[in-house]
Design an enzyme around this catalytic site. Structure first.
Site: not given
Ligand code: ADP
Ligand code: F6P
Length: 336
Positions: A27, A37, A88, A119, A141, A143, A145, A187, A232
């Protein structure tokens, strides 16, 4: 703010880095542009070539790779989103995808890579590092998190956007003497909900980490506060709990108080980054390049106790974090 001096040769006497890449993944988050940058300009200042990989790991596998000059990142620090786009990429979760990604990095001379994401994106960076591409992750992110860090790029902007929206909802909610349920993003994590809940003086904050799903208690709380003359009732609901419209119907039926639900949605992901997001993202971007120039790999940049530091990716990914119980309990005492 500790930074590492760049080296012509790295610690193990390996040839110094010549070209680094940068990508954004998962995201998007306000402040990612400031980080890009900083990576580009620190890289250039350290005598490196810098390449931008567009659309995250998807773009890497499709060789959507561009040269980045100082002017490629002009006029972006104040912009939300990511100029490199994001995606993704399920293919990158496979061994074949990861082998292909590492081979493409080598083909383009990319010997160091900065991955800005969460992560999941760090898992991808870890796989590239295992295949000989030096990688550093930056926590990007909204979040908040990511366990190893007290700050993630974009959270400050997102939470301020949500807070301003809830202030507006509160105005109309009070005028109509209504209950308002406001659903914020997150989420799997309730940090945005908790921070907004406190900042907006919400009567209830519902997060996946803390909410016991006792709707009866909320209903009794509304009835009791209404008796005391409250005008409210604001409920901040995290996306992970969801069902805001259903909840509104049930609460209205049980309390007789008109109830409206609002899902703030992706507005929280966009917009011009706050000063904090610009400055911290810049510092993290610069630090990532310094780490690579020092010959280090498999690192994640974090912010802890007022300092920018870095962790081994495995150590960072193994860490756990929970919502701050003190803040959560405090929020309940403050809502009267
Ligand atoms: P975030 O990086 O915000 O946690 P995602 O969990 O959607 O978001 O992961 C982003 C991208 O990172 C995934 O679409 C995938 O390409 C890659 N990725 C996620 N998990 C793994 C994994 N276990 N091994 C390799 N690549 C991964
Ligand atoms: O991880 C960021 C975030 O905005 C979460 O808060 C939300 O659950 C999710 O991404 C929504 O992702 P998208 O709508 O881009 O699939």
């Amino acid at each position: 703010m500790g930074t590492t001096a760049s080296k012509v040769e790295n610690a193990s006497g390996m040839p110094a880095l010549k070209t680094i890449g940068v990508l954004t993944s998962g995201g998007d988050a306000p402040g990612m542009n400031a980080a890009i940058r900083a990576v580009v300009r620190t890289g250039l200042a350290n005598g490196l070539k810098v390449k931008g990989i567009r659309r995250g790991y998807t773009g890497l596998l499709e060789e959507d790779i561009i040269d980045m000059e100082a002017k490629s990142v002009s006029d972006i620090i104040q912009k939300g989103g990511t100029i490199l786009y994001t995606a993704r990429c399920p293919e990158f979760m496979t061994k074949e995808g990861q082998d292909k990604g590492a081979a493409i990095c080598r083909k383009h001379g990319i010997d160091g890579l900065v991955v800005i994401g969460g992560d999941g994106s760090f898992q991808g960076a870890k796989q590239l590092a295992a295949r000989g591409i030096n990688t550093v992750g930056l926590p990007g992110t909204i979040d908040l998190d990511i366990a190893c860090t007290e700050y993630t790029i974009g959270f400050d902007t997102a939470v301020n956007t949500a807070m301003e929206a809830i202030d507006k909802i509160r105005d109309t909610s009070t005028s109509h003497e209504r209950c308002s349920i406001v659903e914020v993003m997150g989420r799997n994590a309730g940090y945005i909900a908790l921070w907004c809940g406190i900042a907006n003086g919400a009567e209830d904050i519902l997060t996946t980490e803390k909410y016991d799903r006792d709707e009866e208690r909320i209903i009794n709380n509304i009835k009791e506060k209404k008796k005391r003359g409250k005008k409210h009732h604001i409920i901040v609901n995290a996306e992970g709990i969801g069902d805001s419209y259903g909840m509104a119907k049930r609460i209205e039926a049980a309390t007789g108080m008109e109830t409206r639900a609002t899902i703030i949605g992706h507005i929280q992901r966009g917009g011009s980054p706050t000063c904090k997001d610009r400055v911290y993202a810049s510092a993290m971007g610069a630090k990532a390049v310094d780490i690579l120039c020092n010959g280090d790999s498999m690192r994640v940049v974090a912010y802890k106790n007022g300092q920018f530091i870095d962790y081994d990716i495995n150590e960072a990914l193994a860490m756990k974090k929970d919502l701050d119980s003190y803040l959560y309990e405090m929020s309940k005492r403050l809502s009267r």
